[in-house]
Motif scaffolding. Sequence first.
Motif, PDB file in Angstrom:
ATOM      1  N   LEU A  71       0.824  -1.203   0.000  1.00  0.00           N
ATOM      2  CA  LEU A  71       0.000   0.000   0.000  1.00  0.00           C
ATOM      3  C   LEU A  71       0.864   1.262   0.000  1.00  0.00           C
ATOM      4  O   LEU A  71       0.452   2.310  -0.507  1.00  0.00           O
ATOM      5  CB  LEU A  71      -0.932   0.005   1.212  1.00  0.00           C
TER       6      LEU A  71
ATOM      7  N   ASP B 179      -7.791   0.416   9.693  1.00  0.00           N
ATOM      8  CA  ASP B 179      -7.230   1.460   8.829  1.00  0.00           C
ATOM      9  C   ASP B 179      -6.586   0.863   7.582  1.00  0.00           C
ATOM     10  O   ASP B 179      -6.745   1.384   6.469  1.00  0.00           O
ATOM     11  CB  ASP B 179      -6.196   2.287   9.593  1.00  0.00           C
ATOM     12  N   THR B 180      -5.854  -0.251   7.763  1.00  0.00           N
ATOM     13  CA  THR B 180      -5.237  -0.906   6.614  1.00  0.00           C
ATOM     14  C   THR B 180      -6.305  -1.448   5.674  1.00  0.00           C
ATOM     15  O   THR B 180      -6.178  -1.353   4.450  1.00  0.00           O
ATOM     16  CB  THR B 180      -4.305  -2.052   7.076  1.00  0.00           C
TER      17      THR B 180
ATOM     18  N   ARG C 227      -9.396  -0.319   5.255  1.00  0.00           N
ATOM     19  CA  ARG C 227     -10.024   0.804   4.539  1.00  0.00           C
ATOM     20  C   ARG C 227      -9.109   1.305   3.409  1.00  0.00           C
ATOM     21  O   ARG C 227      -9.578   1.578   2.293  1.00  0.00           O
ATOM     22  CB  ARG C 227     -10.322   1.936   5.519  1.00  0.00           C
ATOM     23  N   GLU C 228      -7.825   1.437   3.717  1.00  0.00           N
ATOM     24  CA  GLU C 228      -6.889   1.925   2.698  1.00  0.00           C
ATOM     25  C   GLU C 228      -6.791   0.948   1.535  1.00  0.00           C
ATOM     26  O   GLU C 228      -6.770   1.351   0.367  1.00  0.00           O
ATOM     27  CB  GLU C 228      -5.512   2.152   3.326  1.00  0.00           C
TER      28      GLU C 228
ATOM     29  N   LYS D  56      -7.624   1.717  -2.367  1.00  0.00           N
ATOM     30  CA  LYS D  56      -6.557   1.709  -3.364  1.00  0.00           C
ATOM     31  C   LYS D  56      -6.597   0.490  -4.275  1.00  0.00           C
ATOM     32  O   LYS D  56      -6.106   0.544  -5.414  1.00  0.00           O
ATOM     33  CB  LYS D  56      -5.194   1.778  -2.676  1.00  0.00           C
TER      34      LYS D  56
END
Length: 514
Positions: free
Chosen positions: A262, A288-289, A291-292, A296
């Motif tokens: 990421l 958080d990871t 969602r990212e 992406k």
Amino acid sequence: MNLHHTATLTSVGDLLDVTCAAYGDAPALGGRTDALSFQDLDAVVSRIASALHQEAATGDRIAILGRNSPEQVALLLAVLRAGMTALPINWRLAPAEVAYILRHSGARLLFADEAFCPAIRALDEAQAMTVHSLDGASFAAWHGACCTSTAMPAIGRDDLALLMYTSGTTGLPKGVMLTHGNVLDSLMIMGEEPLHLGPADVVYAPAPMFHITGIGPVLRAVQTGARLIVSGLFDPDAAVRIMAHERVTYTTLAPAMIQACLAAPSLAQAPLTALRTIVYGGSPISPDTLREARAKIGCEFVQCYGLTETTGPITVLTPDDHHPDRDLLLSCGRPPAGIAVRIEGPDGAVLPVGETGEIVVSGPIVMQGYADDPDATGRTIAAGWLRSGDAGYLDADGYLFIRDRVKDMIVSGGENIYPVEVENALAAHPSVNDVAVIGVPDPRWGETVMAVIVPAKPDADPEEIMAFCRSRIAAYKCPRRIAMVDALPRNAAGKVLRRDLRAPYWQDRDRQVG
């Protein structure tokens, strides 16, 4: 024949036969412009298997020491077809550790990357075996010189397929014996939704093949007719470029590898639009990871929890369970059909829902045992139930939550590290009077190794001690941090209280593992 159905097969070597008959002309191994077809791969594997029988016998153990490569994939398939036992060795181990595995296993042949061959040939243990290079030209010349076609032996589901050495709780590696039946049944479980694959898929396998999580995707691709791409070293920027260029649909990555991808600069220029599924394990994925990654990449996530001793996954957390706002992200999922999980107390009694105890597993994926170690096997397996060494609980819906490790094992970046092994290496240094090794939180690796040392002299140098440790065991096992203390906490029996040492670092976390 349903390629996902392995119950009727007796050998892992049969997988390539079945897939070749169905998809012989389809690309099997390599890039989209230069991949070997399944038919061509089958021919290479047959030639290697015949060459193996010129130098070894059915049942012999064949050691493999190298980074992921097409040659290693072909060799693995050939060893299994030849009725021999594949013995993949962690190439990150120190020479003394490799020597122990070679000696303990009684390996007949050793295939190694050319870069490792000089050090391997210098080992006393290697003098009693033949060492071959795995490098492309040398390896091709070796099996290309075989002009005979040897009839392959009959192989049963109870015959040994893999011998995989894991770090031991006593400081010595233990050889996990996995049968053809173990592997086939694990593949059948992995063939179900949401882990299904087909001939339109492209599998990217960067996890090292000395791990069961590295071998699993390789055999899954062969089982299902998917095209396989292997990677010798994981570089996140290069990995993103490869997955984008090759239109990869399925990969297995540790959480630290996901985070690295990421953050890779190439992700902005090479979006992973074909990627459908990322399978991960070793620790939960943070909200958080997740969602990212969804923003992406947009792919689905599947978490698998398993052990080498269980031939891979015990539980699966499905894509539907991956919601950033659900507590299930702290779970590692539910067992698939055919696998039973229960929680036991110290007395062996089965605990009710919500109570924490040791995770115990039963099913056809449970190993045959530890090689030449009946005592360790007896301590681990009783009446078909395998003690995982992990502590956790089941909720009312059957989801498994891991809380701690019964055996003090540290998992750093997907690698299992046992404190005793590291402590033994550190204790040999003259500046170390007493030592305990623990795992502490790390944002990148989940956990990292920390040594708590009682020095033998006031001017003990932590850097010197760490360098000494790296000379004795693999660098990834060595401490990244050292704390000097006056004394270690011990109970009345004199046992070090690692839990007390760990507590300050984990006190604000629900899980006491990374």
